[in-house]
Write a protein that holds these residues in place. Structure first.
Motif, PDB file in Angstrom:
ATOM      1  N   THR A   4     119.191  27.935  -8.927  1.00 44.04           N
ATOM      2  CA  THR A   4     118.835  26.617  -8.390  1.00 44.04           C
ATOM      3  C   THR A   4     119.386  25.518  -9.280  1.00 44.04           C
ATOM      4  O   THR A   4     119.261  25.565 -10.507  1.00 44.04           O
ATOM      5  CB  THR A   4     117.309  26.463  -8.285  1.00 44.04           C
ATOM      6  OG1 THR A   4     116.802  27.384  -7.320  1.00 44.04           O
ATOM      7  CG2 THR A   4     116.916  25.047  -7.859  1.00 44.04           C
ATOM      8  N   ARG A  48     121.259  27.066  -4.311  1.00 44.71           N
ATOM      9  CA  ARG A  48     120.456  25.949  -3.804  1.00 44.71           C
ATOM     10  C   ARG A  48     120.547  24.791  -4.770  1.00 44.71           C
ATOM     11  O   ARG A  48     120.575  24.987  -5.985  1.00 44.71           O
ATOM     12  CB  ARG A  48     118.996  26.365  -3.627  1.00 44.71           C
ATOM     13  CG  ARG A  48     118.102  25.277  -3.052  1.00 44.71           C
ATOM     14  CD  ARG A  48     116.683  25.776  -2.808  1.00 44.71           C
ATOM     15  NE  ARG A  48     115.997  26.074  -4.047  1.00 44.71           N
ATOM     16  CZ  ARG A  48     114.719  25.722  -4.316  1.00 44.71           C
ATOM     17  NH1 ARG A  48     114.009  25.081  -3.399  1.00 44.71           N
ATOM     18  NH2 ARG A  48     114.170  26.021  -5.453  1.00 44.71           N
ATOM     19  N   ILE A  50     118.744  20.901  -5.441  1.00 42.85           N
ATOM     20  CA  ILE A  50     117.779  19.857  -5.119  1.00 42.85           C
ATOM     21  C   ILE A  50     118.354  18.552  -5.652  1.00 42.85           C
ATOM     22  O   ILE A  50     118.677  18.445  -6.840  1.00 42.85           O
ATOM     23  CB  ILE A  50     116.413  20.142  -5.764  1.00 42.85           C
ATOM     24  CG1 ILE A  50     115.896  21.523  -5.324  1.00 42.85           C
ATOM     25  CG2 ILE A  50     115.411  19.060  -5.413  1.00 42.85           C
ATOM     26  CD1 ILE A  50     114.839  22.085  -6.235  1.00 42.85           C
ATOM     27  N   GLU A  72     122.596  25.688  -0.195  1.00 47.87           N
ATOM     28  CA  GLU A  72     121.510  24.937   0.438  1.00 47.87           C
ATOM     29  C   GLU A  72     121.279  23.646  -0.337  1.00 47.87           C
ATOM     30  O   GLU A  72     121.174  23.661  -1.565  1.00 47.87           O
ATOM     31  CB  GLU A  72     120.229  25.768   0.446  1.00 47.87           C
ATOM     32  CG  GLU A  72     119.039  25.057   1.061  1.00 47.87           C
ATOM     33  CD  GLU A  72     117.734  25.809   0.887  1.00 47.87           C
ATOM     34  OE1 GLU A  72     116.702  25.300   1.379  1.00 47.87           O
ATOM     35  OE2 GLU A  72     117.742  26.887   0.255  1.00 47.87           O
ATOM     36  N   VAL A  73     121.198  22.524   0.371  1.00 45.46           N
ATOM     37  CA  VAL A  73     120.966  21.227  -0.263  1.00 45.46           C
ATOM     38  C   VAL A  73     119.652  20.646   0.250  1.00 45.46           C
ATOM     39  O   VAL A  73     119.457  20.492   1.460  1.00 45.46           O
ATOM     40  CB  VAL A  73     122.125  20.250   0.016  1.00 45.46           C
ATOM     41  CG1 VAL A  73     121.819  18.871  -0.574  1.00 45.46           C
ATOM     42  CG2 VAL A  73     123.433  20.788  -0.568  1.00 45.46           C
ATOM     43  N   VAL A  74     118.759  20.321  -0.673  1.00 45.48           N
ATOM     44  CA  VAL A  74     117.454  19.746  -0.365  1.00 45.48           C
ATOM     45  C   VAL A  74     117.350  18.417  -1.112  1.00 45.48           C
ATOM     46  O   VAL A  74     117.793  18.322  -2.265  1.00 45.48           O
ATOM     47  CB  VAL A  74     116.314  20.680  -0.816  1.00 45.48           C
ATOM     48  CG1 VAL A  74     114.956  20.077  -0.504  1.00 45.48           C
ATOM     49  CG2 VAL A  74     116.455  22.055  -0.186  1.00 45.48           C
ATOM     50  N   THR A  75     116.789  17.396  -0.484  1.00 44.05           N
ATOM     51  CA  THR A  75     116.644  16.110  -1.159  1.00 44.05           C
ATOM     52  C   THR A  75     115.174  15.781  -1.404  1.00 44.05           C
ATOM     53  O   THR A  75     114.287  16.178  -0.639  1.00 44.05           O
ATOM     54  CB  THR A  75     117.280  14.969  -0.343  1.00 44.05           C
ATOM     55  OG1 THR A  75     116.644  14.883   0.936  1.00 44.05           O
ATOM     56  CG2 THR A  75     118.773  15.200  -0.162  1.00 44.05           C
ATOM     57  N   VAL A  76     114.930  15.068  -2.493  1.00 46.23           N
ATOM     58  CA  VAL A  76     113.610  14.520  -2.801  1.00 46.23           C
ATOM     59  C   VAL A  76     113.794  13.055  -3.159  1.00 46.23           C
ATOM     60  O   VAL A  76     114.873  12.642  -3.600  1.00 46.23           O
ATOM     61  CB  VAL A  76     112.918  15.279  -3.954  1.00 46.23           C
ATOM     62  CG1 VAL A  76     112.604  16.715  -3.559  1.00 46.23           C
ATOM     63  CG2 VAL A  76     113.765  15.250  -5.225  1.00 46.23           C
ATOM     64  N   ALA A  91     111.186  16.751  -8.281  1.00 40.61           N
ATOM     65  CA  ALA A  91     111.598  18.057  -7.752  1.00 40.61           C
ATOM     66  C   ALA A  91     110.748  19.201  -8.287  1.00 40.61           C
ATOM     67  O   ALA A  91     110.982  20.361  -7.930  1.00 40.61           O
ATOM     68  CB  ALA A  91     113.060  18.309  -8.096  1.00 40.61           C
ATOM     69  N   LEU A  94     109.496  22.150  -6.228  1.00 49.60           N
ATOM     70  CA  LEU A  94     110.515  22.973  -5.580  1.00 49.60           C
ATOM     71  C   LEU A  94     111.236  23.902  -6.555  1.00 49.60           C
ATOM     72  O   LEU A  94     112.091  24.678  -6.134  1.00 49.60           O
ATOM     73  CB  LEU A  94     111.545  22.078  -4.881  1.00 49.60           C
ATOM     74  CG  LEU A  94     110.998  21.152  -3.784  1.00 49.60           C
ATOM     75  CD1 LEU A  94     112.113  20.278  -3.223  1.00 49.60           C
ATOM     76  CD2 LEU A  94     110.345  21.963  -2.676  1.00 49.60           C
TER      77      LEU A  94
END
Length: 234
Positions: A4, A48, A50, A72-76, A91, A94
């Protein structure tokens, strides 16, 4: 190996405002800084990422949504008026027990820089990628974060630190303990988190002196970045 990534992309980037309104979207050799970072993390084996957003969040989120990514790209969301430790803490929920490779979006590095930290792991606190090439032409001596070490441990860190024996390259492997320490601070910054972990003996280093890196923070650094990335792409 850590899989990650945590990419801090929330700052205002005021010193690059003449080049781009939002620093993560600054085009370097035809690609946005954030693209260099995310593609590099994927090439390093991370699965992944974040991304912590603040200033210019809508434009950057739209950019992220506009292409397919190799991980995989996740935003906060975070408050960009606050110190950078707040961006990391956004983050925290996560991040799994394995920890994360934490990077600054404006620190341009090669994939093996991320890979080296991912393979080293965070240990009981963190590991920081450092560069012992003091006086490197690409480093701004007034802005770079300096580090003093003893063996493989960090004993002091800060801008303008004297004496120092290496530079902070802006790439870390961080554990849950790092986030616990940040959460105890009234005004959490990454540097203060490192200092607290150093005091308990759990802030270690990974030597990255053989790897080129660049903090793209102003117009001269942008010019260096353009030349470097264009040369690599040739």
């Amino acid at each position: 190996m850590i899989t990650t990534g945590l990419l801090l992309a929330a700052g205002q980037g005021s010193r690059l405002r003449a080049v781009t309104p939002f620093k993560p979207l600054c085009p370097v050799a035809g690609r946005a800084l954030i693209d260099h970072a995310l593609d590099g993390m994927a090439a390093a084996g991370l699965t992944r990422a974040i991304v912590s957003l603040g200033y210019g969040a809508d434009a950057i989120a739209a950019h992220l949504a506009g292409r397919q990514w190799p991980l995989e790209v996740v935003t906060v969301m975070t408050d960009y008026h606050q110190p950078n430790g707040v961006s990391a803490l956004a983050a925290r929920a996560l991040i799994g027990p394995q920890g994360a490779v934490l990077a600054m979006c404006d620190h341009l590095v090669q994939p093996r820089h991320y890979r080296r930290l991912a393979r080293a792991g965070a240990g009981d606190g963190l590991r920081l990628g450092i560069d012992r090439r003091l006086g490197h032409a690409w480093v701004d001596p007034l802005d770079v974060t300096c580090v003093a070490t003893r063996g493989d441990g960090i004993v002091a860190i800060g801008k303008g630190l004297e004496p120092h024996d290496c530079y902070d390259t802006g790439i870390f492997a961080v554990s849950q303990r790092f986030f616990e320490v940040l959460a105890t601070l009234d005004s959490p910054s990454l540097t203060e988190g490192v200092r607290l972990l150093a005091a308990e003996g759990s802030a270690k280093i990974v030597d990255c002196s053989d790897l080129d890196w660049l903090d793209v923070d102003d117009a001269p650094a942008f010019a260096h970045a353009e030349g470097w990335m264009t040369k690599l792409a040739a």
